[in-house]
Scaffold this motif. Structure first.
Motif, short mmCIF file in Angstrom:
data_model
loop_
_atom_site.label_atom_id
_atom_site.label_comp_id
_atom_site.label_asym_id
_atom_site.label_seq_id
_atom_site.Cartn_x
_atom_site.Cartn_y
_atom_site.Cartn_z
N UNK A 194 1.02 -1.36 0.10
CA UNK A 194 -0.03 -0.09 -0.15
C UNK A 194 0.71 1.40 0.11
N UNK A 195 2.17 0.73 0.30
CA UNK A 195 3.47 2.23 -0.06
C UNK A 195 3.72 2.50 -1.53
N UNK A 196 2.96 4.39 -1.52
CA UNK A 196 3.41 4.16 -2.66
C UNK A 196 4.79 4.77 -3.37
N UNK A 197 5.71 4.90 -2.00
CA UNK A 197 7.34 4.56 -1.82
C UNK A 197 7.74 3.38 -1.51
N UNK A 198 9.37 2.87 -2.09
CA UNK A 198 9.25 1.54 -1.25
C UNK A 198 9.87 1.77 0.35
N UNK A 199 9.46 1.15 0.30
CA UNK A 199 9.57 0.46 2.14
C UNK A 199 11.30 0.69 2.58
N UNK A 200 11.93 -0.04 1.73
CA UNK A 200 13.66 0.35 1.90
C UNK A 200 14.21 -1.39 2.93
N UNK A 201 13.26 -2.01 2.75
CA UNK A 201 13.77 -3.00 3.87
C UNK A 201 14.11 -4.08 3.02
N UNK A 202 15.29 -4.37 3.56
CA UNK A 202 15.56 -6.05 3.01
C UNK A 202 14.34 -7.41 2.65
N UNK A 203 13.68 -7.53 4.04
CA UNK A 203 12.49 -8.36 4.35
C UNK A 203 11.28 -8.14 3.29
N UNK A 204 11.70 -7.24 2.66
CA UNK A 204 9.99 -6.44 1.83
C UNK A 204 9.87 -7.84 0.73
N UNK A 205 11.09 -7.47 0.09
CA UNK A 205 10.47 -7.99 -1.70
C UNK A 205 10.25 -9.84 -1.40
N UNK A 206 11.10 -10.31 -0.85
CA UNK A 206 10.57 -11.77 0.18
C UNK A 206 9.23 -11.76 0.29
N UNK A 207 9.16 -10.95 0.86
CA UNK A 207 7.18 -11.17 1.71
C UNK A 207 6.51 -11.54 0.53
N UNK A 208 6.52 -9.93 -0.42
CA UNK A 208 5.56 -9.54 -1.65
C UNK A 208 5.68 -10.96 -2.64
N UNK A 209 6.59 -11.21 -2.95
CA UNK A 209 7.68 -12.47 -3.42
C UNK A 209 7.07 -13.47 -3.04
N UNK A 210 6.83 -14.07 -1.86
CA UNK A 210 5.31 -14.71 -1.65
C UNK A 210 4.50 -15.05 -1.19
N UNK A 211 3.50 -13.79 -1.24
CA UNK A 211 1.81 -13.41 -0.96
C UNK A 211 1.94 -13.76 -2.61
N UNK A 212 2.25 -12.99 -3.11
CA UNK A 212 1.94 -12.89 -4.50
C UNK A 212 2.21 -14.16 -5.54
N UNK A 213 2.66 -15.06 -4.84
CA UNK A 213 2.94 -16.81 -5.66
C UNK A 213 1.17 -17.77 -4.80
N UNK A 214 0.88 -16.78 -3.53
CA UNK A 214 -0.36 -17.48 -3.39
C UNK A 214 -1.50 -16.98 -3.81
N UNK A 215 -1.32 -15.65 -4.57
CA UNK A 215 -2.41 -15.23 -5.60
C UNK A 215 -2.46 -16.16 -6.68
N UNK A 216 -1.41 -15.73 -6.93
CA UNK A 216 -1.64 -16.70 -8.21
C UNK A 216 -2.31 -18.45 -8.13
N UNK A 217 -1.23 -18.57 -7.04
CA UNK A 217 -1.81 -20.08 -7.04
C UNK A 217 -3.34 -19.88 -6.40
#
Length: 595
Positions: free
Chosen positions: A252-275
């Motif tokens: 929901x953030x318009x700008x990057x959060x900037x933390x290293x954990x964000x990209x893997x978490x977003x990727x895992x959530x995207x996989x759930x939505x795709x499935x």
């Protein structure tokens, strides 16, 4: 109806009875026995206003959480109003749209409105039909509810407002999470939340805003910067607690959060939505993940997942995304650019295709999945087309179609259409299937070229023009090889329709010498329009437009030729109709002669 609507009815009854309704606690000078005081949301009155109300001795109609002892209202008659139920929601929807209401839709509307009939009425006023209710609810803005939120903030303290906004952003939450997000102590946070409950804005167990509609109004009332700060804080807090909802706040953030954990978490959530069959949601999370810092392996996984959505789910890529995927996605990047090459935003990412030397072997050894399926299928088909060996596609199509999906199957459909040009009925069937895909894709342009060629060969160029208008291939097309094939066949279509100038323009652009000569010869043979007196009434630009109309060009094609809007062309034609005394397009030939 709700309490506010009942007050309006009461005011109308008072007027018809010879009384004078006065809304709110304004100056009550000149009050007599014919005055009725009408007050809404009485629970929000200040102490001074309550004292003024207690001193008023006329007739009073109040709405809200009224306490007769506190307000010193004597002889009060209470009319309890409770939230409406599912049956009332179904009745409201049925009366508004005159259609049967699915139970799940009624339950959704009831949950969204929180049982408030006024909110539901505003929702129904904002949607066009019953089918659009479900899609409209998540982003619906209700001005009256927004004004009510702002009035509530005026009578609440800063702590309660801060907690209310945090709860609206968090959704259903617990006290410890709410304390961390707001940065307030537990006692202070709990006291502020209880003031929200007293103001009928929130409910406890679990802590949440009273309804999704009210929660959306509170979030909309906030400044974007403040809302994003809360989302960032919520993402950090929930990630520390291993709560999967952290991804929802990060995206929901318009700008990057900037933390290293964000990209893997977003990727895992995207996989759930795709499935779960939600590719649009998956793309939303992956696009947010592309903005975040990530390691090389994770960046590659995100880029490949995004490319897979472009290829298999028909989600158009963006140039800025491809710039990030160029290195990480590898062969997937090449496949996306090849598949979406008709999108002008992507023209700088690809060049002319290099076809394989043995296309039949490429098709026979085509892998079942992977990044090379689309490029191999597209380039091998192009090689066969150039050699005139499309029959190979028909021989292999049954085996290939059984294991291809998405973009891969669309490419196979395009090459089948080229191989089936002698069977016009089958080409028409395949074209109607392919027309559902995005016209920005190269396979759709190739299939449209085959369809136009088949229509011209079958003596039905008008059908070809109707299909090109439907897809949007009547104007200027991007300079890519798929569109060059389409332009060549479109030039043939224009010649068959008698539009020699349009045919000449398309043929010259693709360097089709034979078609250029045919178009020039047709122009020489065409009789010039008789220069009757009506021509003298037109401006030079109107004359050019009339000539193109007489040649059979559509308003959209004329607008694209002159670089103006279709509305501008329609206005010019309207002026022409008035000048020459006709009312319809088809009457122009009777005035100016045939093209």
């Amino acid at each position: 109806m709700g309490k506010s609507a009942l007050l309006s009815v009461a005011s109308s009854i008072a007027v018809r009875s010879g009384l004078r309704p006065v809304r709110g606690l304004r100056a009550l000078s000149g009050v007599d026995s014919h005055t009725v005081l009408v007050v809404d949301d009485v629970e929000r009155l200040s102490g001074e206003e309550i004292e003024r109300l207690a001193r008023f001795r006329g007739a009073v109609v109040l709405a809200g959480d009224c306490d007769p002892d506190v307000l010193a209202v004597v002889d009060a008659v209470r009319v309890p109003l409770r939230p409406i139920g599912a049956e009332a929601v179904v009745e409201m929807l049925r009366r508004r749209f005159d259609a049967e209401v699915p139970p799940e839709l009624a339950a959704l509307c009831l949950e969204y409105s929180g049982g408030a009939p006024g909110v539901l009425s505003d929702v129904l006023d904002a949607v066009a039909d019953l089918d659009s209710v479900r899609d409209a609810l998540p982003g619906l803005r209700l001005p009256r509810l927004l004004r009510a939120v702002r009035r509530s903030w005026e009578v609440l303290d800063a702590g309660a407002v801060a907690v209310g906004r945090a709860v609206a952003v968090l959704g259903s939450t617990s006290l410890d999470v709410l304390c961390e997000v707001t940065g307030m102590g537990s006692f202070r946070t709990l006291a502020a939340f209880e003031r929200l409950v007293d103001a009928r804005l929130a409910v406890a167990e679990p802590m949440r805003v009273r309804s999704p509609a009210l929660s959306h109004a509170i979030r909309h009332e906030m400044a974007p910067e403040a809302r994003e700060r809360l989302h960032r804080a919520a993402a950090q807090v929930l990630h520390r607690r291993c709560d999967p909802a952290a991804a929802d706040h990060a995206v929901a953030c318009a700008e990057p959060v900037g933390a290293r954990w964000v990209a893997p978490v977003l990727h895992d959530t995207a996989r759930l939505h795709r499935a779960a069959g939600r590719p649009d949601q998956a793309a939303r999370y992956l696009r947010a993940a592309l903005r975040e810092p990530s390691t090389g392996e994770n960046a590659q996984q995100i880029a490949v997942a995004m490319a897979d959505l472009h290829l298999r789910c028909g989600i158009a890529p963006r140039a800025d995304e491809l710039a990030r995927q160029r290195v990480a996605a590898g062969e997937w990047f090449d496949a996306v650019v090849l598949d979406w090459q008709c999108d002008e935003d992507l023209l700088g990412f690809g060049g002319a295709p290099e076809v394989p030397d043995d296309p039949e072997r490429v098709l026979r050894e085509l892998p079942e999945s992977g990044p090379r399926v689309v490029p191999s299928l597209a380039l091998a088909g192009l090689a066969l087309l150039r050699r005139g060996s499309e029959q190979v596609v028909l021989d292999l199509a049954p085996r290939l179609r059984s294991r291809l999906a998405g973009a891969e199957r669309d490419w196979l459909t395009a090459w089948e259409m080229w191989a089936l040009r002698g069977n016009h009925a089958e080409v028409v069937r395949l074209m109607h299937d392919l027309a559902e895909a995005s016209p920005l894709r190269g396979c759709v342009a190739l299939g449209a070229a085959a369809f136009v060629a088949s229509c011209v060969d079958a003596g039905r160029p008008g059908d070809a023009r109707e299909m090109l208008v439907r897809i949007g291939y009547t104007g200027t097309l991007p300079p890519v090889w798929a569109c060059d094939l389409l332009l060549r066949q479109r030039a043939r279509m224009h010649l068959a329709l008698g539009s020699a100038r349009a045919a000449l323009a398309d043929a010259e652009r693709v360097g089709a010498t034979d078609l250029v000569e045919q178009a020039k010869a047709a122009l020489v043979r065409q009789p010039r329009p008789a220069r009757c007196a009506a021509w003298g009434r037109l401006t030079p630009h109107e004359s050019r437009i009339v000539l193109l109309v007489l040649e059979g060009e559509t308003n959209r094609a004329i607008a694209a030729r002159f670089g103006v809007t279709q509305r501008t062309v329609e206005l010019h034609l309207t002026r022409v109709y008035r000048k020459v005394g006709v009312s319809r397009r088809v009457q122009l030939s009777s005035v100016f002669g045939p093209a």
